[in-house]
Every structure is written in structure tokens, then in C-alpha cells.
Write an enzyme that holds these catalytic residues in place. Structure first.
Site, PDB file in Angstrom:
ATOM      1  N   GLU A 232       4.253  47.412  21.382  1.00 14.63           N
ATOM      2  CA  GLU A 232       4.720  47.549  19.993  1.00 14.63           C
ATOM      3  C   GLU A 232       5.142  49.008  19.810  1.00 14.63           C
ATOM      4  O   GLU A 232       4.307  49.912  19.915  1.00 14.63           O
ATOM      5  CB  GLU A 232       3.582  47.199  19.028  1.00 14.63           C
ATOM      6  CG  GLU A 232       4.013  47.261  17.590  1.00 14.63           C
ATOM      7  CD  GLU A 232       2.878  47.003  16.603  1.00 14.63           C
ATOM      8  OE1 GLU A 232       1.754  47.490  16.830  1.00 14.63           O
ATOM      9  OE2 GLU A 232       3.124  46.317  15.599  1.00 14.63           O
TER      10      GLU A 232
ATOM     11  N   LYS B 231     -11.675  50.174   2.354  1.00 19.24           N
ATOM     12  CA  LYS B 231     -11.554  51.406   3.154  1.00 19.24           C
ATOM     13  C   LYS B 231     -10.085  51.500   3.562  1.00 19.24           C
ATOM     14  O   LYS B 231      -9.667  50.935   4.557  1.00 19.24           O
ATOM     15  CB  LYS B 231     -12.460  51.317   4.391  1.00 19.24           C
ATOM     16  CG  LYS B 231     -12.903  52.639   4.988  1.00 19.24           C
ATOM     17  CD  LYS B 231     -11.805  53.605   5.388  1.00 19.24           C
ATOM     18  CE  LYS B 231     -11.097  53.203   6.677  1.00 19.24           C
ATOM     19  NZ  LYS B 231      -9.868  54.033   6.923  1.00 19.24           N
TER      20      LYS B 231
ATOM     21  N   GLU C 101      -6.660  56.396   6.225  1.00 17.40           N
ATOM     22  CA  GLU C 101      -6.854  57.819   5.904  1.00 17.40           C
ATOM     23  C   GLU C 101      -5.511  58.557   5.898  1.00 17.40           C
ATOM     24  O   GLU C 101      -5.441  59.708   5.478  1.00 17.40           O
ATOM     25  CB  GLU C 101      -7.837  58.469   6.892  1.00 17.40           C
ATOM     26  CG  GLU C 101      -7.401  58.513   8.348  1.00 17.40           C
ATOM     27  CD  GLU C 101      -7.644  57.209   9.113  1.00 17.40           C
ATOM     28  OE1 GLU C 101      -7.509  56.122   8.517  1.00 17.40           O
ATOM     29  OE2 GLU C 101      -7.937  57.297  10.318  1.00 17.40           O
TER      30      GLU C 101
ATOM     31  N   CYS D 294       5.041  45.373  10.319  1.00 21.42           N
ATOM     32  CA  CYS D 294       4.549  44.386  11.293  1.00 21.42           C
ATOM     33  C   CYS D 294       5.499  43.206  11.401  1.00 21.42           C
ATOM     34  O   CYS D 294       5.413  42.419  12.321  1.00 21.42           O
ATOM     35  CB  CYS D 294       3.169  43.895  10.895  1.00 21.42           C
ATOM     36  SG  CYS D 294       3.219  42.999   9.357  1.00 21.42           S
TER      37      CYS D 294
ATOM     38  N   PHE E 249      -1.799  52.088   7.514  1.00 21.68           N
ATOM     39  CA  PHE E 249      -0.997  53.062   6.756  1.00 21.68           C
ATOM     40  C   PHE E 249       0.307  52.474   6.253  1.00 21.68           C
ATOM     41  O   PHE E 249       0.897  52.988   5.304  1.00 21.68           O
ATOM     42  CB  PHE E 249      -0.697  54.289   7.645  1.00 21.68           C
ATOM     43  CG  PHE E 249       0.442  54.067   8.618  1.00 21.68           C
ATOM     44  CD1 PHE E 249       1.762  54.214   8.201  1.00 21.68           C
ATOM     45  CD2 PHE E 249       0.220  53.679   9.929  1.00 21.68           C
ATOM     46  CE1 PHE E 249       2.819  53.988   9.074  1.00 21.68           C
ATOM     47  CE2 PHE E 249       1.258  53.454  10.806  1.00 21.68           C
ATOM     48  CZ  PHE E 249       2.562  53.610  10.377  1.00 21.68           C
TER      49      PHE E 249
ATOM     50  N   SER F 197      -3.831  47.884  14.056  1.00 22.75           N
ATOM     51  CA  SER F 197      -3.321  47.736  15.419  1.00 22.75           C
ATOM     52  C   SER F 197      -4.185  46.757  16.231  1.00 22.75           C
ATOM     53  O   SER F 197      -5.310  46.444  15.844  1.00 22.75           O
ATOM     54  CB  SER F 197      -3.325  49.109  16.093  1.00 22.75           C
ATOM     55  OG  SER F 197      -4.659  49.576  16.130  1.00 22.75           O
TER      56      SER F 197
HETATM   57  P1  NAD Z   1      -4.847  51.359  12.911  1.00 24.29           P
HETATM   58  O1  NAD Z   1      -5.400  50.218  13.681  1.00 24.29           O
HETATM   59  O2  NAD Z   1      -4.738  52.676  13.556  1.00 24.29           O
HETATM   60  O3  NAD Z   1      -5.700  51.592  11.564  1.00 24.29           O
HETATM   61  C1  NAD Z   1      -6.003  50.528  10.699  1.00 24.29           C
HETATM   62  C2  NAD Z   1      -7.330  50.839   9.983  1.00 24.29           C
HETATM   63  O4  NAD Z   1      -8.382  50.891  10.949  1.00 24.29           O
HETATM   64  C3  NAD Z   1      -7.332  52.171   9.246  1.00 24.29           C
HETATM   65  O5  NAD Z   1      -7.997  52.006   8.018  1.00 24.29           O
HETATM   66  C4  NAD Z   1      -8.109  53.094  10.180  1.00 24.29           C
HETATM   67  O6  NAD Z   1      -8.850  54.089   9.503  1.00 24.29           O
HETATM   68  C5  NAD Z   1      -9.069  52.144  10.876  1.00 24.29           C
HETATM   69  N1  NAD Z   1      -9.388  52.558  12.249  1.00 24.29           N
HETATM   70  C6  NAD Z   1      -8.593  53.282  13.094  1.00 24.29           C
HETATM   71  N2  NAD Z   1      -9.200  53.427  14.285  1.00 24.29           N
HETATM   72  C7  NAD Z   1     -10.382  52.790  14.196  1.00 24.29           C
HETATM   73  C8  NAD Z   1     -11.451  52.567  15.120  1.00 24.29           C
HETATM   74  N3  NAD Z   1     -11.408  53.059  16.360  1.00 24.29           N
HETATM   75  N4  NAD Z   1     -12.508  51.842  14.701  1.00 24.29           N
HETATM   76  C9  NAD Z   1     -12.562  51.338  13.454  1.00 24.29           C
HETATM   77  N5  NAD Z   1     -11.575  51.514  12.539  1.00 24.29           N
HETATM   78  C10 NAD Z   1     -10.503  52.228  12.910  1.00 24.29           C
HETATM   79  O7  NAD Z   1      -3.409  50.857  12.358  1.00 24.29           O
HETATM   80  P2  NAD Z   1      -2.282  51.691  11.624  1.00 24.29           P
HETATM   81  O8  NAD Z   1      -1.635  52.614  12.595  1.00 24.29           O
HETATM   82  O9  NAD Z   1      -2.805  52.251  10.351  1.00 24.29           O
HETATM   83  O10 NAD Z   1      -1.254  50.524  11.233  1.00 24.29           O
HETATM   84  C11 NAD Z   1      -0.219  50.079  12.079  1.00 24.29           C
HETATM   85  C12 NAD Z   1      -0.636  48.830  12.824  1.00 24.29           C
HETATM   86  O11 NAD Z   1      -0.959  47.809  11.890  1.00 24.29           O
HETATM   87  C13 NAD Z   1       0.515  48.250  13.657  1.00 24.29           C
HETATM   88  O12 NAD Z   1      -0.015  47.837  14.884  1.00 24.29           O
HETATM   89  C14 NAD Z   1       1.000  47.067  12.837  1.00 24.29           C
HETATM   90  O13 NAD Z   1       1.613  46.025  13.567  1.00 24.29           O
HETATM   91  C15 NAD Z   1      -0.284  46.595  12.239  1.00 24.29           C
HETATM   92  N6  NAD Z   1      -0.038  45.788  11.052  1.00 24.29           N
HETATM   93  C16 NAD Z   1      -0.179  44.441  11.164  1.00 24.29           C
HETATM   94  C17 NAD Z   1       0.071  43.633  10.067  1.00 24.29           C
HETATM   95  C18 NAD Z   1      -0.080  42.152  10.162  1.00 24.29           C
HETATM   96  O14 NAD Z   1      -0.062  41.513   9.139  1.00 24.29           O
HETATM   97  N7  NAD Z   1      -0.230  41.578  11.337  1.00 24.29           N
HETATM   98  C19 NAD Z   1       0.483  44.206   8.852  1.00 24.29           C
HETATM   99  C20 NAD Z   1       0.618  45.595   8.787  1.00 24.29           C
HETATM  100  C21 NAD Z   1       0.349  46.385   9.894  1.00 24.29           C
END
Ligand code: NAD
Length: 498
Positions: A382, A174, A177, A282, A150, A227
Site C-alpha cells: 500500500e 483515541k 496523534e 483507503c 490520520f 494500517s
Molecule cells: P496507523 O495504523 O499508523 O494508526 C492508526 C491508529 O493506531 C492511530 O490512532 C495510532 O495512534 C494507533 N497506533 C499506531 N501504531 C500503533 C501501535 N504500534 N500499537 C497500537 N496502536 C498504534 O494508521 P494511519 O497511518 O493513521 O492511517 C493510514 C492507514 O489506515 C492506511 O493503511 C489506510 O489504508 C488505513 N485506513 C483504512 C480504512 C478502512 O476502512 N479500511 C480507512 C481509513 C484508513
């Protein structure tokens, strides 16, 4: 009636037949902006099949034509930058200026994708043996998938699909959401730039839709950003299904402050890099490591923290916006509470923050802890909120040991006036992106985004040359032409090649 977001399948924006709709809210007000569909199994299949069919033609399109599509796309993105930022700031809560930055960092990657010809060039060597030459080509993989978080709904999709498609692949995106309107607008502009039907598909949903992409035999490579737990799941599942995977995950980034650093720069950098975007980056700095006498600056840091405040996306005086959701806010508040219970010194507590006229926003005020130790939850987890943990150490060696013991390795900074200290830090630190007197070292797109350790699973990183390697196969051709009377090759390796 609430607007329902379409899917992009085979070049058409189509209404989903799902019965599961996910509300997308403005996190400053909780107003529902639209609903995103959880794509049905049939729609997922259609999207992947369309991407597969489009690949057959697209891989034969000359590279300069593919590059020209990216030139047209980046021009359209620039033309619409403010309009995209407006959508983005409403669904993420980011301030308008910050939202423009999110879009701009994505445009830069689309711009880089227009250089695809030079990025994809292979190597040649004449006379690798007598009368034998070798050359290598890079060729696209097929259908690639991207799963995005997000917190950068413009930049991170744009890290992925322009380069993948410029390299000759087709792509299924994808998006998160929680803020899918921005990616849909990016996709509309991609179609407007003249993309053939099927090059880009956009499907919406959550775990179920992601798992379809991770296990589908026609998906060749998966790019993920999100994450740690989800990143591990994505990496394991995709590689178990014999796909290429690059998974960028969570972070805990340290800034090391040497006593010879410029105090004003340190303080303003710490405020901006820990609280900017409500700490939902991040590359946010979430731990400040004060070395020696620099700890005397913590009081002044507190004064500067106290001056900033969150606010709505369209409030020009707001330093940052709300947390993305009430659940995200609750998680930050729980960690702040744990920090206090575990004995950290809470110099400034943003738990009770309110914003005039916006009682329902997911607000967290700037929060500053001192006396933090590595065993505390606020140090280990985090937080992803506007919370900075201050740690004190006596020497640069101790600071290095602390940072290198962290399971994460996304980014780090050192502030110092001493070249030798900066040299030692950049050389010895086990983190993939290092800033020297720069707080958030997100590399420009001609480099790659090179997180390490628990912040990244895979080997080739996002954008730059590494992404082109990720999205292509190398083919090495060895050739010999019989215009002389050299004898034909026999059964033994190399024996006739001398
Ligand atoms: P998230 O892991 O909750 O979601 C990321 C994606 O995975 C979304 O599209 C979501 O729909 C999908 N998803 C969620 N749960 C899932 C599951 N159980 N199985 C399969 N797919 C699933 O992450 P978020 O809250 O949207 O984003 C924040 C996180 O992203 C933080 O931890 C941040 O550090 C990380 N991030 C890392 C970088 C990097 O470059 N290292 C960059 C941006 C964000």
C-alpha cells in the site's frame, strides 16, 4: 507558547499532567499547530472509569431521548461544517473542498444515528409453542473504544461514537496523534449538543494508550481503523482479552477498465481517485487494470496526470495536498524508487515535486507507472501516495484472477458499457465494495462499510445495521403466562409444550 490540546474526561476538557507532548504540524509548512498529550496511565483510568459510571445511567435513557441528542448533534455539525473543515485541512493538508467532504461523510453517519430506534428494534413471534411467545431485544454492551487513523479525522471518529452512544453505550475515543484537533472539535460540539458527562471521553496518545484500551477489563468492544500491522495487533490483542473487535485496515484497490468503457470518464475517474487527498484514502484506486485495447489510453492518462498539482489547503487551484508527514513522504519516495529499480516504466515521476512558497511541505507530485507486474513492491505494498500503477491483461477473466489474488479486499471498480461484464465482475470479485462506472464506492451510512480479506478483521462492519449489531447484544425472551389450565413444564424438553 504552543497551544496544548486538552483531554475530554467526564464531560470536562482538562489539561493533561503528562510530560510527553506530541507536536501536531501543518504538513504544508511544518508549522506546529499545537501539542497533543500522551495521556498518563491515571488519566486513561479516569476516562474509562467515567465512561463506566456514565453507562449505568445512559443505558436506561429512553431510545427517543438518545436519538434526539444525535439530532441536535448533527444540526450543530452542519452549522459548524466549514469551521471544522478549516481545522481539518490545516492539520491534514487536505484541500478545503476535500476537507468539507470528510466532515460531510461523518455528518451523514451522525444523522443515521438519529434513526437508532428502528435500527435497534428486535423481533417477536407469538405462539412459538402453545401459549408461549418469544421476543428479542438489543441492549448496549457498556464501554466501547475507538482508535482512528490520520486520513479521515472527522469521518472515521463519526463512523464510531455517534452510533455506539445512540445504541446506549459510552465511548472512549483515541484519535490519531497526527491530527487530533478535529476530533477534539467534534467532541466539543457533542458536549454542546447536550451529551451527559462521561458519554464520550477523548484521550490522546499512541501505542501505549491504545494498548491500555485493548487490555482493560472494562472495555467491551474495540473499533479500529488504520494500517495492516497495527490492525492485526489490535485485533489479536483485543480478542485475546475477550473483547469484540472490528478492525479496518489497509488496501490496494483495483479499477478494471474494459475496452467498451467511456474513455473520458475512465481517465478523469482515475486521476481523481488515485491522486485525490494525495492518495491517502483507503478507497483510493492504486492499480488500473487495462483490459485488451483499453491500454491505448495510458498515454492520454499520462497527459491528464501531468496537468494536476498539489498545493496548500487554502489554494483553490490545488488538486490535492501534501503527505501527512515527512516520514510518510519518504516512504512514498522509497517505493517510487523501488518501482523503477524493479523494472516498471515510470511515465511520470513526482519525487522531485516542489510548491512555490512552501519549500517545507511534504509534497509528492502525481506519479504514473506502466508495465507493473504483481511481483513488484509498488504492486504489493500500500503506497498511500499519489501513485497509480497500470497493469495490462487480455481478458476480464484475467483481470478477475489478478484482483482475487490480492490479499486485500477493500474496494474495486469496473468501467464498462456491458451489463454482462459488470454482472460477472460484481458477482465473482472477492472484494467487499464494488463500483460500476463509479471510482470510489464508499457506501452511504444506511449500508455498511464492508471491506473484506486483509482489509478487515472481524465480522460486523462499520455503520449501518452491522454497526448496531456490533455495538449491542441480543437478548431473546421466551414467556408464558398461566391464565389457563395447561400443565406445568416437566423435565423433558418441549414435551409439555405440544
Ligand atoms: P496507523 O495504523 O499508523 O494508526 C492508526 C491508529 O493506531 C492511530 O490512532 C495510532 O495512534 C494507533 N497506533 C499506531 N501504531 C500503533 C501501535 N504500534 N500499537 C497500537 N496502536 C498504534 O494508521 P494511519 O497511518 O493513521 O492511517 C493510514 C492507514 O489506515 C492506511 O493503511 C489506510 O489504508 C488505513 N485506513 C483504512 C480504512 C478502512 O476502512 N479500511 C480507512 C481509513 C484508513
Amino acid at each position: 507558547m504552543t497551544r496544548r490540546l486538552p483531554l475530554l474526561i467526564n464531560g470536562e476538557f482538562v489539561a493533561s499532567h503528562t510530560d510527553q507532548w506530541i507536536p501536531v504540524t501543518n504538513p504544508a509548512t511544518q508549522a506546529v499547530l499545537c501539542e497533543a498529550p500522551a495521556a498518563t496511565a491515571g488519566e486513561m483510568e479516569q476516562a474509562i472509569a467515567s465512561a463506566k459510571a456514565a453507562f449505568a445511567d445512559w443505558k436506561e435513557v429512553p431510545v427517543s431521548e438518545r436519538a434526539r441528542l444525535m439530532l441536535r448533534y448533527q444540526a450543530l455539525l452542519k452549522e459548524h461544517q466549514e469551521e471544522i473543515a478549516e481545522i481539518l485541512s490545516q492539520e491534514t493538508g487536505k484541500t478545503f473542498e476535500d476537507a468539507k467532504g470528510d466532515v460531510w461523510r461523518g455528518i451523514e453517519v451522525a444523522e443515521q444515528a438519529a434513526n437508532i430506534a428502528s435500527l435497534m428494534m428486535g423481533e417477536t413471534m407469538g405462539n412459538v409453542a402453545r401459549s408461549i411467545d418469544s421476543h428479542s431485544w438489543t441492549q448496549p454492551l457498556g464501554v466501547c473504544a475507538g482508535i482512528t487513523p490520520f486520513n479521515f479525522p472527522a469521518m472515521i471518529p463519526l463512523w464510531m461514537f455517534p452510533l455506539a452512544i445512540a445504541a446506549g453505550n459510552t465511548f472512549v475515543l483515541k484519535p490519531s496523534e497526527q491530527d487530533p484537533m478535529t476530533p477534539n472539535r467534534l467532541a466539543e460540539l457533542f458536549q454542546q449538543a447536550g451529551a451527559a458527562p462521561g458519554l464520550l471521553q477523548v484521550v490522546h496518545g499512541g501505542k501505549e494508550q491504545v494498548d491500555t484500551l485493548l487490555t482493560h477489563p472494562d472495555i467491551k468492544a474495540v473499533s479500529f481503523v488504520g494500517s495492516v500491522p497495527v490492525g492485526q495487533h489490535v485485533y489479536r490483542t483485543a480478542t485475546e482479552h475477550l473483547k469484540r473487535a472490528q478492525c479496518f485496515a489497509g488496501a490496494k484497490n483495483h479499477m478494471v477498465i474494459m475496452p467498451d468503457a467511456k474513455k473520458e470518464q475512465v481517465i478523469s475517474s482515475l486521476v481523481g481517485s488515485s491522486c485525490g487527498a494525495a492518495g491517502q484514502r483507503c478507497m483510493a484506486i492504486s492499480v488500473a487494470v487495462f483490459v485488451g485495447d483499453s491500454k491505448a489510453w495510458i498515454d492520454e492518462l499520462k497527459d491528464e496526470f501531468a496537468k494536476i498539482r498539489p498545493g496548500a489547503w487554502n489554494d483553490p487551484d490545488a488538486a490535492y495536498g501534501p503527505q501527512i508527514s515527512p516520514q510518510a513522504k519518504q516512504r512514498v519516495l522509497t517505493l517510487i524508487k523501488q518501482g523503477k529499480e524493479e523494472g516498471a516504466n515510470c511515465l511520470l515521476d513526482g519525487s522531485e515535486c516542489t510548491v512555490d512558497g512552501l519549500p517545507d511541505g511534504n509534497w509528492v507530485g502525481p506519479t504514473l507507472f506502466s508495465g507493473v507486474t504483481p511481483d513488484m513492491s509498488i504492486y504489493r505494498e500500500e503506497i498511500f501516495g499519489p501513485v497509480l500503477c497500470c497493469v495490462t491483461v487480455d481478458t476480464l477473466e484475467e483481470a478477475l484472477e489478478l484482483v482475487n489474488n490480492s490479499p486485500y479486499g477493500n474496494g474495486t471498480s469496473i468501467f464498462t458499457a456491458c451489463g454482462a461484464a459488470a454482472r460477472k465482475y460484481q458477482h465473482e470479485v472477492e472484494v467487499g465494495q464494488v463500483g460500476i462506472n463509479v471510482p470510489i464506492p464508499v457506501p452511504l451510512p444506511f449500508f455498511s462499510f464492508t471491506g473484506w480479506k486483509g482489509s478487515f478483521y472481524g465480522d460486523q462492519h462499520a455503520y449501518g445495521k452491522q454497526a448496531v449489531r456490533f455495538y449491542t447484544e441480543t437478548k431473546t425472551v421466551t414467556s408464558r403466562w398461566f391464565d389457563s389450565d395447561i400443565p406445568a413444564a416437566g423435565p423433558n424438553m418441549s414435551i409439555n409444550l405440544k
